[in-house]
Enzyme design. Structure first.
Site, PDB file in Angstrom:
ATOM      1  N   THR A  11       0.744  -1.408   0.014  1.00 21.44           N
ATOM      2  CA  THR A  11      -0.234  -0.458  -0.448  1.00 21.44           C
ATOM      3  C   THR A  11       1.354   1.545  -0.123  1.00 21.44           C
ATOM      4  OG1 THR A  11      -1.572  -1.194   0.885  1.00 21.44           O
ATOM      5  CG2 THR A  11      -1.311   1.204   1.876  1.00 21.44           C
ATOM      6  N   SER A  53       1.195  -7.083  -1.024  1.00 14.72           N
ATOM      7  CA  SER A  53       1.741  -8.012  -0.383  1.00 14.72           C
ATOM      8  C   SER A  53       0.632  -9.831  -0.631  1.00 14.72           C
ATOM      9  CB  SER A  53       1.464  -7.934   0.876  1.00 14.72           C
ATOM     10  OG  SER A  53       0.458  -7.558   2.092  1.00 14.72           O
ATOM     11  N   THR A  82       0.774  -4.666   4.630  1.00 13.49           N
ATOM     12  CA  THR A  82       0.598  -5.109   5.630  1.00 13.49           C
ATOM     13  C   THR A  82      -0.007  -6.073   5.570  1.00 13.49           C
ATOM     14  OG1 THR A  82      -1.680  -3.760   5.880  1.00 13.49           O
ATOM     15  CG2 THR A  82       0.555  -2.452   6.253  1.00 13.49           C
ATOM     16  N   ASP A  83      -0.325  -6.160   4.975  1.00 17.08           N
ATOM     17  CA  ASP A  83      -1.867  -8.359   4.345  1.00 17.08           C
ATOM     18  C   ASP A  83      -0.479  -9.239   5.010  1.00 17.08           C
ATOM     19  OD1 ASP A  83      -4.037  -6.809   4.726  1.00 17.08           O
ATOM     20  OD2 ASP A  83      -3.749  -6.646   2.555  1.00 17.08           O
TER      21      ASP A  83
END
Length: 160
Positions: A11, A53, A82-83
């Protein structure tokens, strides 16, 4: 060189084309963030991927681990989506002689109200001061891979 930076996408580097639905992962935004902040330490950047990700595979994670393992610099900063940041951090735990900090943002760096600049600055301080190990720097906190989760409802990382 003080810090080696690997970028993987996520992101933090996204460019949206319409109402946050159609996007591509663009150029690493950390370069502009470091230049605008007048950061004076020496760093080198290498882009490994430009992926969300969720698109990273186990083979991609193995590639990241190998790049970090082969890197002579002992302080490594990795920008990451972040995932699946936690999964990649866990994959890196076998590397014992380096300080490795993963960082990302919950909104793109190009957005006016992004957490990207703060997270990058915080992670840069962390990679210079923490002992060898693998860490996640998000939301003003340092986490270890085995003691963190992403709380999607609250849109933050938290200790478990």
């Amino acid at each position: 060189m003080d810090v080696k930076i690997f970028t993987t996408g996520g992101t933090i580097d996204k460019v949206y084309f319409d109402a946050q639905s159609v996007y591509e992962v663009g150029d690493p935004q950390i370069v502009d963030i470091l230049h605008e902040a007048n950061v004076t330490l020496t760093w080198d950047l290498e882009t490994l991927f430009r992926k969300d990700s969720l698109e990273l595979t186990d083979e991609d994670r193995a590639f990241i681990v190998e790049k970090v393992r082969q890197e002579p610099c002992a302080r490594i900063l990795i920008t990451h989506g972040t995932d699946t940041m936690i999964e990649t951090a866990r994959a890196l735990q076998g590397i014992r002689d380096k300080t490795i900090v993963l960082v990302g943002s919950l909104s793109p760096a190009r957005f006016k109200r992004s957490d990207a600049e703060f997270n990058i600055g915080f992670a840069l301080a962390a990679v210079q001061t923490l002992p060898p190990g693998v860490y996640i720097a998000m939301n003003g906190r340092i986490f270890t891979p085995e003691r963190v989760r992403k709380n999607r409802e609250a849109n933050r990382f938290e200790a478990i």
